[in-house]
Write a protein that holds these residues in place. Structure first.
Motif, mmCIF file in Angstrom:
data_model
loop_
_atom_site.group_PDB
_atom_site.id
_atom_site.type_symbol
_atom_site.label_atom_id
_atom_site.label_comp_id
_atom_site.label_asym_id
_atom_site.label_seq_id
_atom_site.Cartn_x
_atom_site.Cartn_y
_atom_site.Cartn_z
ATOM 1 N N ALA A 1 -0.855 -1.548 12.013
ATOM 2 C CA ALA A 1 -1.741 -2.575 12.103
ATOM 3 C C ALA A 1 -1.211 -3.652 13.110
ATOM 4 O O ALA A 1 -2.048 -4.259 13.779
ATOM 5 C CB ALA A 1 -1.996 -3.413 10.762
ATOM 6 N N LYS B 1 -6.330 -4.459 5.245
ATOM 7 C CA LYS B 1 -6.143 -3.887 6.621
ATOM 8 C C LYS B 1 -5.508 -2.808 6.618
ATOM 9 O O LYS B 1 -5.571 -2.018 7.640
ATOM 10 C CB LYS B 1 -5.000 -5.291 6.975
ATOM 11 N N ARG C 1 -3.429 -7.370 2.790
ATOM 12 C CA ARG C 1 -2.559 -6.337 3.737
ATOM 13 C C ARG C 1 -3.245 -4.983 3.373
ATOM 14 O O ARG C 1 -3.017 -4.112 3.948
ATOM 15 C CB ARG C 1 -1.040 -6.595 3.333
ATOM 16 N N LYS D 1 -1.555 2.124 19.600
ATOM 17 C CA LYS D 1 -1.770 3.131 18.418
ATOM 18 C C LYS D 1 -1.141 4.537 19.106
ATOM 19 O O LYS D 1 -0.524 5.237 18.484
ATOM 20 C CB LYS D 1 -3.206 3.046 17.880
ATOM 21 N N TRP E 1 0.696 1.406 6.830
ATOM 22 C CA TRP E 1 -0.713 0.962 7.575
ATOM 23 C C TRP E 1 -1.032 -0.621 7.679
ATOM 24 O O TRP E 1 -1.509 -0.837 8.684
ATOM 25 C CB TRP E 1 -1.880 1.810 6.709
ATOM 26 N N GLY E 2 -0.967 -1.474 6.465
ATOM 27 C CA GLY E 2 -1.153 -2.785 6.882
ATOM 28 C C GLY E 2 -0.096 -3.626 7.608
ATOM 29 O O GLY E 2 -0.504 -4.746 7.881
ATOM 30 N N THR F 1 -6.887 0.338 8.908
ATOM 31 C CA THR F 1 -6.160 1.036 9.920
ATOM 32 C C THR F 1 -6.018 2.497 9.580
ATOM 33 O O THR F 1 -5.985 3.333 10.327
ATOM 34 C CB THR F 1 -4.582 0.214 10.025
#
Length: 126
Positions: free
Chosen positions: A49, A7, A4, A55, A44-45, A11
């Motif tokens: 994400a 990722k 995570r 987005k 973010w994760g 991201t």
């Protein structure tokens, strides 16, 4: 680090840009490292994400929330991020107009002032 976290970092870099993330990573100390890990994994994760909303839409929601809360430094950061998220200046203006109605004219007015200055620094004609 976790999957995570990885990722989240991917991201975060895609939205905020490598320069910003590299500066933040260089400024990280043992004191704030746990906080940085938490926001990288959580904000973010997990949240950013997710592909449930785009987005672009997430960017507009974030800008409105930051403006409504008076989080001006973060607002500048996320206005700059619109270059990566696809939110247009017209859409950002509309988000701030929404802020005026639901969270207050002074917050929206200040957000528009910041947006104008930030777009000028970015070389974005508005």
């Amino acid at each position: 680090m976790s999957e995570r976290y990885d990722k989240g970092m991917e991201t975060r870099r895609a939205v905020l840009g490598n320069d910003h993330v590299d500066r933040a990573e260089l400024a990280k100390t043992p004191f704030d490292a746990p906080f940085q890990e938490m926001i990288t994994e959580g904000a973010w994760g997990t949240l950013w994400a997710s592909d449930t909303i785009s987005k672009r839409d997430r960017s507009l929601i974030t800008l409105a929330l930051l403006a409504a809360g008076g989080h001006w430094d973060e607002l500048v950061l996320h206005i700059r991020a619109t270059a990566n998220t696809g939110a247009t200046p017209d859409e950002v203006r509309e988000a701030f107009m929404h802020v005026a109605i639901y969270a207050g004219v002074p917050a929206a007015n200040h957000a528009l002032k910041i947006a104008k200055a930030t777009y000028a620094e970015m070389g974005v004609e508005i």
